[in-house]
Write a protein that holds these residues in place. Structure first.
Motif, PDB file in Angstrom:
ATOM      1  N   SER A   1      20.764  17.513  27.692  1.00  0.00           N
ATOM      2  CA  SER A   1      21.509  18.633  27.768  1.00  0.00           C
ATOM      3  C   SER A   1      21.122  19.679  26.681  1.00  0.00           C
ATOM      4  CB  SER A   1      23.062  18.122  27.427  1.00  0.00           C
ATOM      5  OG  SER A   1      24.110  19.174  27.381  1.00  0.00           O
ATOM      6  N   PRO A   2      20.267  20.250  26.881  1.00  0.00           N
ATOM      7  CA  PRO A   2      19.705  21.213  25.938  1.00  0.00           C
ATOM      8  C   PRO A   2      20.357  22.181  25.212  1.00  0.00           C
ATOM      9  CG  PRO A   2      18.399  21.202  28.115  1.00  0.00           C
ATOM     10  CD  PRO A   2      19.404  20.521  28.191  1.00  0.00           C
ATOM     11  N   ASP A   3      21.570  22.450  25.926  1.00  0.00           N
ATOM     12  CA  ASP A   3      22.727  23.573  25.154  1.00  0.00           C
ATOM     13  C   ASP A   3      23.668  22.740  24.508  1.00  0.00           C
ATOM     14  OD1 ASP A   3      23.651  22.180  27.592  1.00  0.00           O
ATOM     15  OD2 ASP A   3      24.658  24.257  28.349  1.00  0.00           O
ATOM     16  N   TYR A   4      23.659  21.460  24.291  1.00  0.00           N
ATOM     17  CA  TYR A   4      24.458  20.625  23.573  1.00  0.00           C
ATOM     18  C   TYR A   4      24.134  21.080  21.936  1.00  0.00           C
ATOM     19  CZ  TYR A   4      27.305  16.638  21.917  1.00  0.00           C
ATOM     20  OH  TYR A   4      28.101  15.453  21.514  1.00  0.00           O
ATOM     21  N   ALA A   5      24.970  21.982  21.428  1.00  0.00           N
ATOM     22  CA  ALA A   5      24.601  22.347  19.981  1.00  0.00           C
ATOM     23  C   ALA A   5      25.060  21.391  19.021  1.00  0.00           C
ATOM     24  CB  ALA A   5      25.487  23.685  19.670  1.00  0.00           C
ATOM     25  N   ALA A   6      25.763  20.393  19.142  1.00  0.00           N
ATOM     26  CA  ALA A   6      26.019  19.243  18.224  1.00  0.00           C
ATOM     27  C   ALA A   6      24.704  18.399  18.034  1.00  0.00           C
ATOM     28  CB  ALA A   6      27.327  18.466  18.484  1.00  0.00           C
ATOM     29  N   ALA A   7      24.337  18.169  19.257  1.00  0.00           N
ATOM     30  CA  ALA A   7      23.225  17.166  19.162  1.00  0.00           C
ATOM     31  C   ALA A   7      22.021  17.823  18.457  1.00  0.00           C
ATOM     32  CB  ALA A   7      22.542  16.721  20.723  1.00  0.00           C
ATOM     33  N   GLN A   8      21.704  19.019  18.991  1.00  0.00           N
ATOM     34  CA  GLN A   8      20.769  19.866  18.375  1.00  0.00           C
ATOM     35  C   GLN A   8      20.720  19.979  16.999  1.00  0.00           C
ATOM     36  OE1 GLN A   8      18.257  20.962  19.974  1.00  0.00           O
ATOM     37  NE2 GLN A   8      18.668  21.290  22.429  1.00  0.00           N
ATOM     38  N   SER A   9      22.141  20.084  16.329  1.00  0.00           N
ATOM     39  CA  SER A   9      22.367  20.167  14.857  1.00  0.00           C
ATOM     40  C   SER A   9      21.973  18.977  14.166  1.00  0.00           C
ATOM     41  CB  SER A   9      23.762  20.572  14.634  1.00  0.00           C
ATOM     42  OG  SER A   9      23.883  20.525  13.158  1.00  0.00           O
ATOM     43  N   ASN A  10      22.374  17.906  14.922  1.00  0.00           N
ATOM     44  CA  ASN A  10      22.180  16.647  14.355  1.00  0.00           C
ATOM     45  C   ASN A  10      20.518  16.078  14.280  1.00  0.00           C
ATOM     46  OD1 ASN A  10      24.893  15.902  13.758  1.00  0.00           O
ATOM     47  ND2 ASN A  10      25.292  15.195  15.711  1.00  0.00           N
TER      48      ASN A  10
ATOM     49  N   ASP B   1      24.593  31.035  20.885  1.00  0.00           N
ATOM     50  CA  ASP B   1      25.928  31.339  20.577  1.00  0.00           C
ATOM     51  C   ASP B   1      26.590  30.636  19.670  1.00  0.00           C
ATOM     52  OD1 ASP B   1      25.747  33.846  21.625  1.00  0.00           O
ATOM     53  OD2 ASP B   1      26.373  33.068  23.542  1.00  0.00           O
ATOM     54  N   THR B   2      25.917  29.622  18.695  1.00  0.00           N
ATOM     55  CA  THR B   2      26.507  28.424  18.061  1.00  0.00           C
ATOM     56  C   THR B   2      26.145  28.796  16.569  1.00  0.00           C
ATOM     57  OG1 THR B   2      26.928  26.109  17.858  1.00  0.00           O
ATOM     58  CG2 THR B   2      24.394  26.886  18.086  1.00  0.00           C
ATOM     59  N   ASN B   3      27.190  28.337  15.702  1.00  0.00           N
ATOM     60  CA  ASN B   3      27.000  28.283  14.329  1.00  0.00           C
ATOM     61  C   ASN B   3      26.651  26.947  13.918  1.00  0.00           C
ATOM     62  OD1 ASN B   3      29.543  26.906  14.670  1.00  0.00           O
ATOM     63  ND2 ASN B   3      30.534  28.486  13.148  1.00  0.00           N
ATOM     64  N   LEU B   4      26.810  26.097  14.520  1.00  0.00           N
ATOM     65  CA  LEU B   4      26.422  24.729  14.134  1.00  0.00           C
ATOM     66  C   LEU B   4      24.913  24.385  13.592  1.00  0.00           C
ATOM     67  CD1 LEU B   4      28.029  22.482  17.130  1.00  0.00           C
ATOM     68  CD2 LEU B   4      28.731  23.068  14.741  1.00  0.00           C
ATOM     69  N   LEU B   5      24.017  25.492  14.066  1.00  0.00           N
ATOM     70  CA  LEU B   5      22.587  25.387  13.541  1.00  0.00           C
ATOM     71  C   LEU B   5      22.572  26.162  12.147  1.00  0.00           C
ATOM     72  CD1 LEU B   5      20.878  26.229  16.910  1.00  0.00           C
ATOM     73  CD2 LEU B   5      21.423  24.101  15.972  1.00  0.00           C
ATOM     74  N   ASP B   6      23.135  26.551  11.736  1.00  0.00           N
ATOM     75  CA  ASP B   6      23.181  27.270  10.285  1.00  0.00           C
ATOM     76  C   ASP B   6      22.869  26.487   9.169  1.00  0.00           C
ATOM     77  OD1 ASP B   6      23.765  29.469  11.728  1.00  0.00           O
ATOM     78  OD2 ASP B   6      25.758  29.930  10.849  1.00  0.00           O
ATOM     79  N   ILE B   7      23.569  25.344   8.918  1.00  0.00           N
ATOM     80  CA  ILE B   7      23.268  24.375   7.647  1.00  0.00           C
ATOM     81  C   ILE B   7      22.009  23.655   8.051  1.00  0.00           C
ATOM     82  CG2 ILE B   7      24.053  22.372   6.352  1.00  0.00           C
ATOM     83  CD1 ILE B   7      26.791  24.002   6.641  1.00  0.00           C
ATOM     84  N   PRO B   8      21.715  23.362   9.055  1.00  0.00           N
ATOM     85  CA  PRO B   8      20.235  22.600   9.266  1.00  0.00           C
ATOM     86  C   PRO B   8      19.174  23.537   9.195  1.00  0.00           C
ATOM     87  CG  PRO B   8      21.947  21.882  10.838  1.00  0.00           C
ATOM     88  CD  PRO B   8      22.458  22.705  10.197  1.00  0.00           C
ATOM     89  N   GLU B   9      19.453  24.801   9.691  1.00  0.00           N
ATOM     90  CA  GLU B   9      18.460  25.856   9.480  1.00  0.00           C
ATOM     91  C   GLU B   9      18.184  26.214   7.926  1.00  0.00           C
ATOM     92  OE1 GLU B   9      17.272  30.486  10.823  1.00  0.00           O
ATOM     93  OE2 GLU B   9      19.082  29.750  11.434  1.00  0.00           O
ATOM     94  N   ALA B  10      19.189  26.234   7.318  1.00  0.00           N
ATOM     95  CA  ALA B  10      19.132  26.360   5.753  1.00  0.00           C
ATOM     96  C   ALA B  10      18.508  25.426   4.920  1.00  0.00           C
ATOM     97  CB  ALA B  10      20.631  26.669   5.022  1.00  0.00           C
ATOM     98  N   LEU B  11      18.576  24.214   5.288  1.00  0.00           N
ATOM     99  CA  LEU B  11      18.000  22.972   5.025  1.00  0.00           C
ATOM    100  C   LEU B  11      16.326  23.107   5.187  1.00  0.00           C
ATOM    101  CD1 LEU B  11      20.275  20.210   5.794  1.00  0.00           C
ATOM    102  CD2 LEU B  11      19.741  20.964   3.560  1.00  0.00           C
ATOM    103  N   ILE B  12      15.960  23.605   6.573  1.00  0.00           N
ATOM    104  CA  ILE B  12      14.745  23.736   6.874  1.00  0.00           C
ATOM    105  C   ILE B  12      14.032  24.853   6.016  1.00  0.00           C
ATOM    106  CG2 ILE B  12      13.221  24.211   8.761  1.00  0.00           C
ATOM    107  CD1 ILE B  12      15.298  22.844  10.548  1.00  0.00           C
TER     108      ILE B  12
ATOM    109  N   LYS C   1      17.111  29.145  21.092  1.00  0.00           N
ATOM    110  CA  LYS C   1      17.136  29.647  22.302  1.00  0.00           C
ATOM    111  C   LYS C   1      17.890  29.038  23.167  1.00  0.00           C
ATOM    112  CE  LYS C   1      12.206  30.775  21.966  1.00  0.00           C
ATOM    113  NZ  LYS C   1      10.818  30.367  22.256  1.00  0.00           N
ATOM    114  N   ASN C   2      18.123  27.746  23.162  1.00  0.00           N
ATOM    115  CA  ASN C   2      19.204  26.866  24.173  1.00  0.00           C
ATOM    116  C   ASN C   2      20.502  26.996  23.849  1.00  0.00           C
ATOM    117  OD1 ASN C   2      16.917  25.789  25.661  1.00  0.00           O
ATOM    118  ND2 ASN C   2      16.693  24.166  24.301  1.00  0.00           N
ATOM    119  N   CYS C   3      20.863  27.547  22.413  1.00  0.00           N
ATOM    120  CA  CYS C   3      22.373  27.522  21.945  1.00  0.00           C
ATOM    121  C   CYS C   3      22.120  28.742  21.083  1.00  0.00           C
ATOM    122  CB  CYS C   3      22.517  26.307  21.133  1.00  0.00           C
ATOM    123  SG  CYS C   3      22.250  24.651  21.699  1.00  0.00           S
TER     124      CYS C   3
END
Length: 186
Positions: A18-27, A54-65, A50-52
Motif C-alpha cells: 500500500s504505497p499511499d499508506y503514510a503511517a507505514a512510509q513514516s515508520n 498530502d500528509t504531514n506524517l513525513l515531516d519529522i522523519p524528513e527533518a531527521l534525514i 510522491k505516494n503520499c
C-alpha cells in the motif's frame, strides 16, 4: 523491541502493498534513519512524498534525514512550520529535534528554550508527578551516598593514556536537562 532490521522488512512490505499508506512510509523512514541507512532513507523519502503528497506524517522523519545529511537549517525550517502531526508524542519529538538542531547551529538561547519546552511537554505527556520525582530523588540520593570521592578514589588507577577524555557520568531526573548538559560538555 528495537529489532529495527525486522521492522524495516515489515514496513517495506507494508509500503509495497500500500504505497499511499503514510503511517507505514513514516515508520519506514524512521527505521532506516535509526539503522543509519541515510541514503536509503533519502530515496524512500522522495518516493513517499510522491505516494503520499498530502500528509504531514513525513515531516519529522524528513527533518531527521535532513539532520543526518547535515542540512540543519532546512531541518529547522521544516520543524518550525509546525506542520507535523499535533499529537503529544510528535510534539515531543519535534521539540527535542529542534532543541538539538538549534544547539548544533550554535543558537543556544533557542536551544535552551526548546529543551525547556521539551521538558514541560514530557512532564505533561508522561504525567510525571511530584510523587514519581520523589522516588527518583531518593534513588539519586542513594547513589550520591555510595559514589563518594573516597569510594571513587579506591578504584584501580586508569591505565589509559592521559590524552583520553575523562569519563563523566550524568545521572538525574528524567527531563531535568541532562541531555542539554551533555551537549554543553561535549
Amino acid at each position: 523491541l528495537y529489532n529495527f532490521t525486522k521492522a524495516e522488512d515489515c514496513f517495506l512490505k507494508a509500503t509495497t502493498l500500500s504505497p499511499d499508506y503514510a503511517a507505514a512510509q513514516s515508520n519506514l523512514l524512521s527505521t532506516l534513519e535509526r539503522l543509519n541507512k541515510v541514503t536509503e532513507a533519502r530515496i524512500a523519502l522522495d518516493l513517499a512524498k510522491k505516494n503520499c503528497p498530502d500528509t504531514n506524517l513525513l515531516d519529522i522523519p524528513e527533518a531527521l534525514i535532513l539532520k543526518r545529511e547535515k542540512k540543519y537549517q532546512e531541518a529547522i525550517e521544516l520543524l518550525e512550520r509546525h506542520t507535523y502531526p499535533q499529537d503529544p508524542i510528535s510534539g515531543l519529538s519535534a521539540a527535542n529535534q529542534l532543541a538539538h538542531l538549534y544547539d548544533m547551529t550554535k543558537q543556544y538561547k533557542k536551544a535552551f528554550k526548546q529543551f525547556e519546552l521539551f521538558n514541560i511537554k514530557g512532564t505533561e505527556t508522561y504525567q510525571i508527578t511530584d510523587a514519581s520525582k520523589a522516588v527518583l530523588n531518593q534513588k539519586l540520593q542513594n547513589h550520591k551516598r555510595v559514589f563518594t570521592k573516597e569510594f571513587v578514589q579506591q578504584w584501580p588507577e586508569n591505565r589509559e593514556p592521559k590524552e583520553k577524555k575523562e569519563i563523566v557520568f550524568l545521572y538525574s531526573f528524567p527531563r531535568s536537562g541532562t541531555t542539554l548538559l551533555q551537549h554543553i560538555l561535549s
